[in-house]
Design an enzyme around this catalytic site. Structure first.
Site, PDB file in Angstrom:
ATOM      1  N   ASP A  89       0.823  -1.206   0.000  1.00  0.00           N
ATOM      2  CA  ASP A  89       0.000   0.000   0.000  1.00  0.00           C
ATOM      3  C   ASP A  89       0.860   1.261   0.000  1.00  0.00           C
ATOM      4  O   ASP A  89       1.799   1.392   0.792  1.00  0.00           O
ATOM      5  CB  ASP A  89      -0.905  -0.013   1.237  1.00  0.00           C
ATOM      6  CG  ASP A  89      -1.780   1.218   1.324  1.00  0.00           C
ATOM      7  OD1 ASP A  89      -2.634   1.402   0.442  1.00  0.00           O
ATOM      8  OD2 ASP A  89      -1.586   2.005   2.275  1.00  0.00           O
ATOM      9  N   GLU A 143       1.724  -0.050  -4.912  1.00  0.00           N
ATOM     10  CA  GLU A 143       0.841   1.074  -5.195  1.00  0.00           C
ATOM     11  C   GLU A 143       1.652   2.341  -4.949  1.00  0.00           C
ATOM     12  O   GLU A 143       2.254   2.502  -3.888  1.00  0.00           O
ATOM     13  CB  GLU A 143      -0.388   1.084  -4.295  1.00  0.00           C
ATOM     14  CG  GLU A 143      -1.311   2.250  -4.626  1.00  0.00           C
ATOM     15  CD  GLU A 143      -2.203   2.690  -3.475  1.00  0.00           C
ATOM     16  OE1 GLU A 143      -3.212   3.362  -3.740  1.00  0.00           O
ATOM     17  OE2 GLU A 143      -1.889   2.379  -2.311  1.00  0.00           O
TER      18      GLU A 143
END
Length: 620
Positions: free
Chosen positions: A270, A307
């Site tokens: 993330d 990401e």
């Protein structure tokens, strides 16, 4: 030559590792403490002092341990806390940790070796809202339908233990512990084993940039967080300051833990732009090296998927190129370029997109901004992705962020006409990159996907509610966002799986299935290659012509963003082209006369396109 005085990474990972026959090794990193006591609270109370080890670690090898024992640590004779490396928090984030017997599960995937990156078709889901039960076990009966659709990998939003029973997962505070309401460790193992039996890979979303705000007791043990760096969600993780070695090992071992004990195939990292490390050996580079070693030892293909909103190719470059060596990353540029053409939205970060040329660049490069000036950021953005392969980029028309971070959680099915949903699907699936679908989009799920929490601190709940409103301000969306703490907000976000068998929803599902079949079976679409694609733009009629080839096989994908019927001049290479998919063919519409596109077409021929028309031609 390695200097003898260099401190080597601590070999034994933090946590309680049950060895079988009542033996368990308890290890914790607590460099600030002078004494650490293990307190087993059930089934039989017991206190045992841990022995100090180098680099701030404490450890004890204990016999006579029940494999489901619950325990806490007492630090310096005062407070007791759960284990920051807890493998299970069955009673919630504020309660004792539980030993997990990882040796007892019987795996059936011994022959599983993983999938190549180029074979991935990813389906992102949230465990709590994917089924009425909201558990990992409840996903298993739906796997055959996903496989029949053409999915090859499921990606699970974060499952690390978080406060309460409902959350997106990015507020996790025990990175090693599978959340209790989802089914705990056994539930995840059963799901992974079932996926591998069907030939499906499993990706788990992990958060290495911050801890959630409630139930995080890591500060009692050591300097896990650092104030000199800030993330949008609070203090950053300490990867480069004093006493950071134990923190680095905590997260490095966490990645290996998912691969070794749960057999997952990839981790989605993330928001790596908020993993701050100014040291000479960046955490992400070290993580990539460790995972590569683990892949070789296990004999399975393991991946790291980033990401990032930096458009920084260094994430994907190998160490010889001065990069970090991650395997692939999400491309928000592709999404934004596609979304703005579909919706005409132009606020927030969408102001940097909206032209047909942007999507053309996204098809050819995987990203749009490679150093150009960004109006939204008010600076130049990105760098060159020219030497990155197509399989190093994941593209999507929807995902949890781009839906759930809207004020009303509205999906594309709420925003654009049904024919345009087929254009969006074809753009993603027939691109030369790894496609990702978000749960429910394949049949046009009408329920929103909203942001939800179940914190217990009233001040924290208020802060989340206020923060969400601030986040939405620049987009100028209409309507009041539902209360994220309300149970109704969570329930409203559950998908209606049965709709994929009904009416227009079933038609869209079959269209997705057909696209995935064509992607798999046509050589020009099956090979992910940025060097064998050419995109032509018809700005007057808002039509993209995407030419792809592999050997002698050639296809042209027509993506019409025209909102009215139009007649266009065929921008095709020379030759005769045979239609193999027409979004307006009778089989893909519920009523109406269908498409007037010819079965065969040649360069320069006039074609009449309906609004939001998608077609695929293959050269004979």
């Amino acid at each position: 030559m390695t200097s003898t005085w260099m401190i080597q990474p601590f070999a034994c990972p933090s946590g309680a590792y049950y060895q079988g026959s009542g033996v368990c090794i308890f290890t914790v990193w607590a460099p600030r403490c002078d004494h650490v006591m293990l307190r087993i609270v059930s089934p039989v109370a017991r206190d045992v002092a841990l022995d100090p080890l180098p680099q701030g670690y404490w450890q004890v090898r204990l016999e006579g341990v029940d494999p489901n024992s619950q325990y806490v640590y007492q630090l310096d004779g005062t407070h007791v806390w759960p284990d920051p490396a807890s493998h299970y928090q069955p009673l919630g984030v504020h309660q004792p940790s539980q030993v997990v017997d990882h040796t007892s599960f019987v795996w059936t995937d011994q022959l599983w070796r993983g999938l190549p990156l180029s074979a991935l078709v990813i389906y992102e889901l949230h465990v709590g809202t994917f089924t009425p039960e909201g558990t990992l076990a409840a996903i298993i009966p739906r796997l055959p339908v996903l496989k029949a659709l053409g999915i090859t990998a499921i990606e699970i939003m974060p499952i690390a233990a978080f406060p309460g029973a409902r959350n997106w997962g990015y507020d996790g505070v025990y990175p090693y512990a599978v959340h209790h309401s989802y089914g705990g460790p056994r539930g995840l193992k059963q799901l992974v084993d079932a996926c591998h039996a069907l030939g499906l890979a499993v990706i788990v979303d992990v958060v290495y940039n911050h801890f959630g705000p409630e139930g995080n007791y890591s500060a009692a043990y050591g300097s896990y967080q650092i104030e000199k760096y800030k993330t949008p969600w609070g203090s950053a993780i300490n990867f480069d300051d004093m006493d950071s070695d134990g923190v680095r090992e905590f997260f490095l071992h966490n990645a290996l833990y998912w691969f070794e004990h749960y057999h997952v195939d990839a981790l989605r990292l993330d928001a790596v732009q908020t993993i701050y490390d100014l040291g000479a050996n960046h955490f992400l580079a070290e993580l990539a090296r460790r995972v590569d070693q683990c892949s070789q030892q296990l004999g399975r293909q393991l991946y790291l998927i980033a990401e990032s909103d930096l458009n920084d190719a260094r994430l994907l470059h190998n160490s010889e190129q001065g990069g970090y060596g991650l395997d692939t990353q999400w491309s928000d540029d592709f999404h934004h370029a596609l979304h703005t053409l579909l919706t005409q939205e132009s606020n927030g970060y969408y102001q940097d997109f909206g032209n047909l040329e942007h999507l053309a660049l996204a098809f050819e490069q995987g990203v749009v901004y490679t150093g150009q000036y960004s109006k939204h950021r008010r600076r130049c953005h990105g760098n060159d992705f020219g030497d990155c392969s197509a399989k190093q980029l994941v593209v999507y028309g929807q995902n949890h962020d781009q839906v759930g971070n809207r004020a009303l959680g509205d999906r594309l099915s709420h925003l654009i006409p049904w024919p345009a949903l087929k254009v969006a699907a074809a753009a993603v699936i027939l691109s030369p990159f790894i496609p990702l679908l978000f749960m429910g989009e394949e049949y046009g799920e009408p329920n929103p996907f909203l942001f939800f929490i179940s914190h217990t601190d009233p001040d924290l709940i208020q802060a989340v509610q206020s923060g969400r409103k601030r986040d939405f301000a620049e987009f100028k969306w209409q309507g009041e966002a539902p209360d994220p703490h309300s149970e109704a907000t969570f329930q409203q976000s559950k998908i209606q799986w049965e709709l994929h068998q009904e009416g227009i929803h079933q038609l869209l599902w079959k269209f997705y299935q057909r696209l995935l079949y064509l992607r798999r079976e046509i050589p020009a679409l099956a090979v992910l290659d940025k060097q064998s694609i050419k995109v032509y733009t018809d700005l007057e009629h808002q039509v993209l012509w995407i030419h792809r080839w592999q050997g002698t096989d050639q296809v042209v994908l027509i993506l019409g963003f025209n909102r009215m019927e139009c007649t266009v001049n065929a921008l095709l290479p020379p030759g005769t082209w045979q239609i193999c998919l027409d979004g307006y063919a009778p089989e893909w519409i519920l009523d109406g006369a269908g498409s007037a596109l010819p079965e065969q077409v040649i360069l320069g021929q006039n074609l009449t396109l309906n609004p939001w028309h998608i077609a695929l031609y293959q050269r004979r």
